[in-house]
Design an enzyme around this catalytic site. Structure first.
Site, PDB file in Angstrom:
ATOM      1  N   SER A 191       0.884  -1.384  -0.147  1.00  0.00           N
ATOM      2  CA  SER A 191       0.036  -0.053   0.092  1.00  0.00           C
ATOM      3  C   SER A 191       0.960   1.272  -0.003  1.00  0.00           C
ATOM      4  CB  SER A 191      -1.071   0.046   1.172  1.00  0.00           C
ATOM      5  OG  SER A 191      -2.206  -0.525   0.815  1.00  0.00           O
ATOM      6  N   LYS A 240       0.538   3.388  -3.097  1.00  0.00           N
ATOM      7  CA  LYS A 240      -0.757   4.130  -3.174  1.00  0.00           C
ATOM      8  C   LYS A 240      -0.278   5.839  -3.226  1.00  0.00           C
ATOM      9  CE  LYS A 240      -3.745   0.783  -1.486  1.00  0.00           C
ATOM     10  NZ  LYS A 240      -4.428  -0.077  -0.305  1.00  0.00           N
ATOM     11  N   TYR A 261      -3.993  -2.341 -10.462  1.00  0.00           N
ATOM     12  CA  TYR A 261      -3.674  -2.099  -8.947  1.00  0.00           C
ATOM     13  C   TYR A 261      -2.843  -3.120  -8.241  1.00  0.00           C
ATOM     14  CZ  TYR A 261      -5.342  -2.454  -3.977  1.00  0.00           C
ATOM     15  OH  TYR A 261      -5.247  -2.360  -2.765  1.00  0.00           O
ATOM     16  N   TYR A 312      -4.113   2.476   7.931  1.00  0.00           N
ATOM     17  CA  TYR A 312      -5.389   2.027   8.097  1.00  0.00           C
ATOM     18  C   TYR A 312      -6.291   2.544   9.239  1.00  0.00           C
ATOM     19  CZ  TYR A 312      -2.204  -1.229   5.594  1.00  0.00           C
ATOM     20  OH  TYR A 312      -1.436  -1.435   4.499  1.00  0.00           O
ATOM     21  N   VAL A 338       0.962  -3.598   3.854  1.00  0.00           N
ATOM     22  CA  VAL A 338       1.056  -5.214   4.410  1.00  0.00           C
ATOM     23  C   VAL A 338       2.238  -5.949   4.368  1.00  0.00           C
ATOM     24  CG1 VAL A 338      -1.661  -5.278   4.458  1.00  0.00           C
ATOM     25  CG2 VAL A 338       0.055  -6.258   2.515  1.00  0.00           C
TER      26      VAL A 338
HETATM   27  N1  GLU Z   1      -2.392  -5.314  -2.350  1.00  0.00           N
HETATM   28  C1  GLU Z   1      -2.913  -5.223  -0.936  1.00  0.00           C
HETATM   29  C2  GLU Z   1      -4.264  -5.446  -0.925  1.00  0.00           C
HETATM   30  O1  GLU Z   1      -5.098  -4.723  -1.592  1.00  0.00           O
HETATM   31  C3  GLU Z   1      -2.629  -4.009  -0.319  1.00  0.00           C
HETATM   32  C4  GLU Z   1      -2.822  -3.808   1.076  1.00  0.00           C
HETATM   33  C5  GLU Z   1      -2.202  -2.969   1.870  1.00  0.00           C
HETATM   34  O2  GLU Z   1      -0.904  -2.961   1.832  1.00  0.00           O
HETATM   35  O3  GLU Z   1      -2.731  -2.218   2.746  1.00  0.00           O
HETATM   36  O4  GLU Z   1      -5.067  -6.405  -0.107  1.00  0.00           O
END
Ligand code: GLU
Length: 308
Positions: free
Chosen positions: A67, A70, A192, A244, A262
């Site tokens: 993430s 992002k 994604y 999060y 994650v």
């Molecule tokens: N590719 C992961 C998912 O969509 C990213 C999650 C993350 O790192 O928060 O579950």
């Protein structure tokens, strides 16, 4: 005050202290390929605005930044679309898990922020609509800001996530049904998953995010990555939404804007001073790296260098 800090010795001391504690938490195994990582790896890198670099532990080991990517996708979209993008994605903390479907219907398919999965998918959709080859454009953007042509996407991890990504598929199709995805959901999801599967070391992460530390940062291509006002806004979203359902806690304990993934990585920064990246794959119950959070909390406490 900051000039007097012996960063390397502070980092060595904190690292040693944290390594003595039990390595608690769970590795993210919902993506099968991620569960293969050695849970005991642990590294930290600090890069100051004047270019000094300090590292400890496994700071030169590549890992899946998940993430954290992002932030890069958001930066690209913001650069291309400007403030127009905020009519399709919000800037409020969600108060729900990163992969939640709950709020979307009530919010008419406008995700609360660009760092929850739904928001990042809408950002991916924007990039698909505005670039010829989004995967190449994303990789090229990351390589340019990091000044490093060796960054790559792990196809293995992207494929592994695709195989089990039922909730992400549901999310993307749901947003499409609510009218906030322009392209084919399958194309959005493929992009994604690849975006999340870019790999970096802690050292590379700190190089990548200097554009959010330094107002005068000029990229390898001789261009500003974004305007000062855009960088300020991205830092604000990282502070309020970067961790999060634990963003308030991170702000409370560490006091820096940042983003976690994650894969166990965390990048955080103090504007005008430094960027720091920590990586340790075991996650706490909120999905943030346990040792990474501990280290950053101890670091800003010991150095008294946070935004507050
Ligand atoms: N590719 C992961 C998912 O969509 C990213 C999650 C993350 O790192 O928060 O579950």
């Amino acid at each position: 005050m900051s000039e007097k800090i012996e960063y390397q010795s502070v980092m060595n001391k904190l690292f040693g202290r944290i390594c003595k504690d039990e390595n608690k938490g769970q590795i993210a195994d919902y993506i099968p390929e991620l569960s293969k990582v050695d849970p005991n790896l642990f590294g930290v890198c600090l890069r100051t605005i004047d270019g000094r670099v300090y590292g400890v532990g496994d700071w030169n080991e590549k890992f899946s930044i998940q993430s954290i990517s992002k932030v890069l996708a958001l930066s690209m979209a913001y650069k291309i679309l400007g403030d127009e993008m905020w009519c399709r994605v919000g800037v409020e903390p969600s108060g729900t898990p990163f992969n939640s479907l709950l709020q979307l219907e009530a919010d008419n398919g406008i995700p609360r922020n660009p760092f929850i999965n739904a928001g990042a998918m809408v950002v991916c959709d924007m990039l698909i609509s505005n670039t010829e080859n989004p995967v190449e454009a994303f990789l090229s953007f990351a390589r340019t800001v990091c000044a490093n042509p060796n960054l790559n996407i792990s196809e293995k991890i992207a494929e592994s996530e695709k195989l089990v990504g039922f909730r992400n598929k549901a999310l993307c199709n749901f947003i499409k049904s609510l009218g906030n995805i322009e392209n084919d959901p399958e194309e959005v999801l493929n992009f994604y998953f690849k975006m999340c599967s870019i790999e970096m070391t802690c050292k590379e992460l700190t190089a990548t995010f200097m554009y959010l530390v330094d107002d005068n940062y000029i990229g390898e291509d001789g261009q500003r990555v974004m305007t000062m006002s855009q960088a300020k806004r991205i830092n604000a979203i990282m502070l309020t939404c970067g961790f999060y359902d634990e963003s308030g806690e991170f702000s409370f304990k560490v006091g820096l804007p940042g983003k976690s993934g994650v894969g166990g990585g965390i990048v955080a920064l103090l504007p005008d001073k430094y960027c720091i990246a920590a990586w340790s794959p075991r996650l706490n119950e909120k999905g943030n790296s346990s040792r990474g959070m501990k280290f950053l909390e101890a670091f800003t406490t010991e150095t008294q260098m946070s935004i507050f």
